[in-house]
Design a protein around this motif. Structure first.
Motif, mmCIF file in Angstrom:
data_model
loop_
_atom_site.group_PDB
_atom_site.id
_atom_site.type_symbol
_atom_site.label_atom_id
_atom_site.label_comp_id
_atom_site.label_asym_id
_atom_site.label_seq_id
_atom_site.Cartn_x
_atom_site.Cartn_y
_atom_site.Cartn_z
ATOM 1 N N VAL A 1 -23.442 7.139 28.564
ATOM 2 C CA VAL A 1 -24.663 7.566 29.252
ATOM 3 C C VAL A 1 -24.421 8.896 29.945
ATOM 4 N N ASP A 2 -25.509 9.654 30.102
ATOM 5 C CA ASP A 2 -25.413 10.903 30.846
ATOM 6 C C ASP A 2 -26.560 11.048 31.844
ATOM 7 N N ASP A 3 -27.361 9.978 31.991
ATOM 8 C CA ASP A 3 -28.446 10.000 32.953
ATOM 9 C C ASP A 3 -27.890 9.884 34.370
ATOM 10 N N GLY A 4 -28.340 10.765 35.258
ATOM 11 C CA GLY A 4 -27.800 10.800 36.611
ATOM 12 C C GLY A 4 -28.016 9.513 37.386
ATOM 13 N N ASP A 5 -29.229 8.957 37.314
ATOM 14 C CA ASP A 5 -29.518 7.722 38.044
ATOM 15 C C ASP A 5 -28.671 6.569 37.531
ATOM 16 N N ASP B 1 -25.827 4.286 39.461
ATOM 17 C CA ASP B 1 -25.757 2.822 39.449
ATOM 18 C C ASP B 1 -24.366 2.348 39.033
ATOM 19 N N LEU B 2 -23.776 3.030 38.055
ATOM 20 C CA LEU B 2 -22.420 2.663 37.627
ATOM 21 C C LEU B 2 -21.406 2.920 38.731
ATOM 22 N N ARG C 1 -22.006 2.564 41.893
ATOM 23 C CA ARG C 1 -22.142 1.449 42.825
ATOM 24 C C ARG C 1 -21.452 0.193 42.279
ATOM 25 N N ILE C 2 -21.528 0.012 40.966
ATOM 26 C CA ILE C 2 -20.817 -1.115 40.354
ATOM 27 C C ILE C 2 -19.310 -0.951 40.547
ATOM 28 N N ALA C 3 -18.830 0.284 40.362
ATOM 29 C CA ALA C 3 -17.401 0.551 40.561
ATOM 30 C C ALA C 3 -16.998 0.275 42.012
ATOM 31 N N ASP C 4 -17.865 0.653 42.962
ATOM 32 C CA ASP C 4 -17.583 0.363 44.367
ATOM 33 C C ASP C 4 -17.473 -1.141 44.592
ATOM 34 N N ALA C 5 -18.369 -1.899 43.961
ATOM 35 C CA ALA C 5 -18.327 -3.355 44.102
ATOM 36 C C ALA C 5 -17.041 -3.918 43.514
ATOM 37 N N HIS C 6 -16.595 -3.367 42.376
ATOM 38 C CA HIS C 6 -15.334 -3.807 41.772
ATOM 39 C C HIS C 6 -14.161 -3.532 42.710
ATOM 40 N N GLY D 1 -33.245 -7.248 42.179
ATOM 41 C CA GLY D 1 -32.830 -5.882 41.901
ATOM 42 C C GLY D 1 -31.704 -5.472 42.818
ATOM 43 N N SER D 2 -31.409 -4.158 42.847
ATOM 44 C CA SER D 2 -30.379 -3.645 43.739
ATOM 45 C C SER D 2 -30.862 -2.356 44.348
ATOM 46 N N GLY D 3 -30.365 -2.038 45.521
ATOM 47 C CA GLY D 3 -30.756 -0.819 46.193
ATOM 48 C C GLY D 3 -29.704 -0.398 47.175
#
Length: 278
Positions: A87-91, A95-96, A98-103, A187-189
């Motif tokens: 992916v190259d979409d900024g949004d 989100d990815l 934030r997933i990495a932060d959760a990991h 959802g997530s925010g």
């Protein structure tokens, strides 16, 4: 006495005079003290052995749990890295992130689980922590949906173990988001804002972190408790049939480990007040 009878006697009449009787009483008292001490020593030895067995079981359990958690976490982290390359979409990349932060946070919690089992303590060295910074970091790793966070002034600080404080705030935020709104959140925010410019969705809960004269509080404007607030921090207590009942119990344990007192108020939402002056 509790240890039985120590017989002393003679076949001769009036063999024991007053001095002999007094000495016999002293002897009996000394023997009682010695036997009491031996009994307490044996009880302490048994208690220490049982405590060591519990520690060993806890450490073994923590090791097994951490191993079982790391395997799917490693798979998830690998899939995440693959997703970044597609992916190259900024949004989407945000989100990815934030997933990495959760990991990363899960890895820290797994390490803390092992440390807690092996060190037998719930707080480490206390340092002055900005409550606003700690709340912002905790908010980032919680699925906040359309909820809003009102942060205190950055000057508000508390002496705490930074990681334990973060865990405390994460559990409070999760509780507010999951139980404070009448809506179901899937959802997530990441709606972190200062009190001066906060705007909440009409259906979203607002979580506020603020100062008390002798501590701080975390409150939400949601629907409040469906159970007795005094029971909400007990292990296994939850208004959600599928809930574990651990979140607020962990909050209580962390507060107690810091020497703080916790008051739970059910008024216009849920409010948790922490007195940090002991």
């Amino acid at each position: 006495g509790d240890h039985g009878v120590m017989p002393l006697g003679s076949q001769e009449p009036e063999f024991f005079d007053d001095t002999a009787v007094q000495l016999a009483r002293v002897l009996g008292a000394n023997v009682t003290v010695a036997l009491d001490h031996a009994q307490r020593t044996a009880q302490l030895r048994d208690r220490d052995a049982e405590l060591q067995r519990e520690i060993d079981r806890l450490e073994k359990f923590a090791g097994l749990v951490s191993h079982d958690l790391r395997n799917p976490l490693n798979v998830a982290a690998g899939r995440l890295e693959l997703a970044r390359t597609t992916v190259d979409d900024g949004d989407t990349l945000d989100d990815l992130d934030r997933i990495a932060d959760a990991h990363d946070r899960m890895e820290e919690l797994i390490d803390d689980l092992l440390a807690l089992a092996r060190q037998g303590r719930t707080v480490d060295e206390l340092v002055s922590v900005s409550l606003a910074d700690a709340a912002a970091r905790a908010w980032r790793t919680v699925n906040t949906a359309d909820a809003t966070l009102d942060l205190p002034e950055k000057s508000l600080a508390v002496d705490a173990d930074p990681e334990r404080l973060r865990t405390l705030l994460e559990n409070l935020f999760t509780n507010s988001v999951e139980h404070g709104s009448t809506n179901s959140r899937t959802g997530s925010g990441d709606s972190v804002a200062h009190a001066a410019d906060s705007t909440a969705d009409a259906d979203g809960v607002t979580v506020t972190v603020g100062a008390l004269t002798n501590g701080f509080y975390v409150a939400d404007d949601g629907v409040g408790f469906e159970i007795d607030p005094d029971e909400a921090t007990e292990y296994g207590t939850s208004s959600d049939p599928t809930g574990t009942g651990f979140g607020l119990a962990i909050v209580h344990e962390i507060a107690a480990a810091h020497g703080w007192t916790l008051d739970v108020v059910d008024e216009d939402g849920a409010r948790f007040e922490f007195r940090t002056d002991g």
